[in-house]
Motif scaffolding. Sequence first.
Motif, PDB file in Angstrom:
ATOM      1  N   ASN A 109       0.868  -1.174   0.000  1.00 42.94           N
ATOM      2  CA  ASN A 109       0.000   0.000   0.000  1.00 42.94           C
ATOM      3  C   ASN A 109       0.907   1.228   0.000  1.00 42.94           C
ATOM      4  N   TRP A 110       0.861   2.020  -1.065  1.00 42.53           N
ATOM      5  CA  TRP A 110       1.810   3.116  -1.215  1.00 42.53           C
ATOM      6  C   TRP A 110       1.726   4.131  -0.075  1.00 42.53           C
ATOM      7  N   ARG A 111       0.545   4.278   0.525  1.00 40.52           N
ATOM      8  CA  ARG A 111       0.381   5.271   1.582  1.00 40.52           C
ATOM      9  C   ARG A 111       1.244   4.971   2.812  1.00 40.52           C
ATOM     10  N   ASP A 112       1.655   3.722   2.949  1.00 39.28           N
ATOM     11  CA  ASP A 112       2.508   3.355   4.084  1.00 39.28           C
ATOM     12  C   ASP A 112       3.979   3.687   3.832  1.00 39.28           C
ATOM     13  N   HIS A 113       4.330   4.048   2.617  1.00 37.26           N
ATOM     14  CA  HIS A 113       5.756   4.151   2.272  1.00 37.26           C
ATOM     15  C   HIS A 113       6.138   5.439   1.542  1.00 37.26           C
ATOM     16  N   VAL A 114       5.172   6.310   1.280  1.00 35.59           N
ATOM     17  CA  VAL A 114       5.445   7.532   0.510  1.00 35.59           C
ATOM     18  C   VAL A 114       5.292   8.761   1.398  1.00 35.59           C
ATOM     19  N   VAL A 115       6.251   9.666   1.300  1.00 35.65           N
ATOM     20  CA  VAL A 115       6.228  10.940   2.014  1.00 35.65           C
ATOM     21  C   VAL A 115       6.176  12.059   0.985  1.00 35.65           C
ATOM     22  N   LEU A 116       5.204  12.955   1.133  1.00 38.30           N
ATOM     23  CA  LEU A 116       5.116  14.107   0.231  1.00 38.30           C
ATOM     24  C   LEU A 116       6.030  15.203   0.752  1.00 38.30           C
ATOM     25  N   ASP A 117       6.970  15.632  -0.093  1.00 35.80           N
ATOM     26  CA  ASP A 117       8.011  16.567   0.299  1.00 35.80           C
ATOM     27  C   ASP A 117       7.879  17.866  -0.499  1.00 35.80           C
ATOM     28  N   PRO A 118       7.482  18.976   0.143  1.00 34.68           N
ATOM     29  CA  PRO A 118       7.343  20.262  -0.570  1.00 34.68           C
ATOM     30  C   PRO A 118       8.646  20.722  -1.214  1.00 34.68           C
ATOM     31  N   GLY A 119       9.770  20.248  -0.699  1.00 37.81           N
ATOM     32  CA  GLY A 119      11.067  20.623  -1.261  1.00 37.81           C
ATOM     33  C   GLY A 119      11.299  20.072  -2.650  1.00 37.81           C
ATOM     34  N   LEU A 120      10.472  19.102  -3.071  1.00 37.47           N
ATOM     35  CA  LEU A 120      10.621  18.504  -4.396  1.00 37.47           C
ATOM     36  C   LEU A 120       9.702  19.143  -5.433  1.00 37.47           C
ATOM     37  N   LEU A 121       8.928  20.134  -5.018  1.00 40.05           N
ATOM     38  CA  LEU A 121       8.056  20.824  -5.978  1.00 40.05           C
ATOM     39  C   LEU A 121       8.892  21.678  -6.917  1.00 40.05           C
ATOM     40  N   ARG A 122       8.511  21.721  -8.198  1.00 40.60           N
ATOM     41  CA  ARG A 122       9.213  22.539  -9.183  1.00 40.60           C
ATOM     42  C   ARG A 122       8.715  23.981  -9.117  1.00 40.60           C
TER      43      ARG A 122
END
Length: 321
Positions: free
Chosen positions: A264-277
């Motif tokens: 389940n991707w929700r258990d392993h993915v972190v959304l990082d604002p530093g990666l926004l273009r």
Amino acid sequence: MKKALICGVSGQDGAYLARMLLDKGYAVYGSSRDAQMSSFRNLARLGILEKVNLESVAVNDFRSVLQALMKIQPDEVYNLAGQSSVGLSFQQPVETLESISVGTLNFLEAIRFAGRPIRFYNAGSSECFGDINDVADEATPFAPRSPYAVAKSAAFWEVANYREAYGLFACSGILFNHESPLRPERFVTKKIVAASSRIAAGSKDKLRLGNISIRRDWGWAPEYVDAMWRMLQQEKPEDYVIATGESHSLEEFVDTAFSAAGLNWRDHVVLDPGLLRPTDLAAGRGNPAKARAKLGWQAQHKMREVVRLMVEAERHLDIPL
């Protein structure tokens, strides 16, 4: 025997195109800035490294380009060279613009100078369209939103100008996103697939991503290089949109990759604002109707199948690349 020069042969598209042209009986020449130092890992992975004639060509140097054309005397030139990452183009805008727009101009001018009936393919990009509210075709205006897209737009119009002004057989393929196991991990699709496989194998890593709501038209790279070749076999040079005609969110891509690994991707993915273009495209979808009608080309693999093939390759299963 036809001769083809592939500039940027070490990349994903260049390697698949080289294999396809070899299968068709071409003598294939491939270039990079320094052929003696480049690893050509993708050619080796496809088992064709010893079959491609490798040359050093600096696309930013007109003399280097002209020398290559005069030496090889190719029937077809495929210009796939240049900085290829949208994200990196924000950090290296000058290099991106020069390698793509100046490189393309050098090839066009060298072909004109050589005076031979060389057919020229230019790698365009769907990034030139900018945000697409519905679907883009060959008549959709460009609205580039990255240094990469600006450079590709300039190259597109260079090709159109030389075709019209000098009668060159030159065309651009406006390709939407196309993926494969040969993608380097700086591309988010390969980053996702590689992370899902590592985590499934026991890694405790977290996958860090930026904006996963963006939507893209994802296809299978080996099919897209076939469209490039078909463009140069026509009686008349024209530009074509190459796409699947379907659009999916990056979240769907992530979910498909992790589900294929039993996670389940929700258990392993972190959304990082530093990666926004600095700027990004919300959506992209292409209309390949012209390619279907005139080239007889149609995408066979859509997003979910593309992800499945990439995941299987990442697990080193015995599947054809």
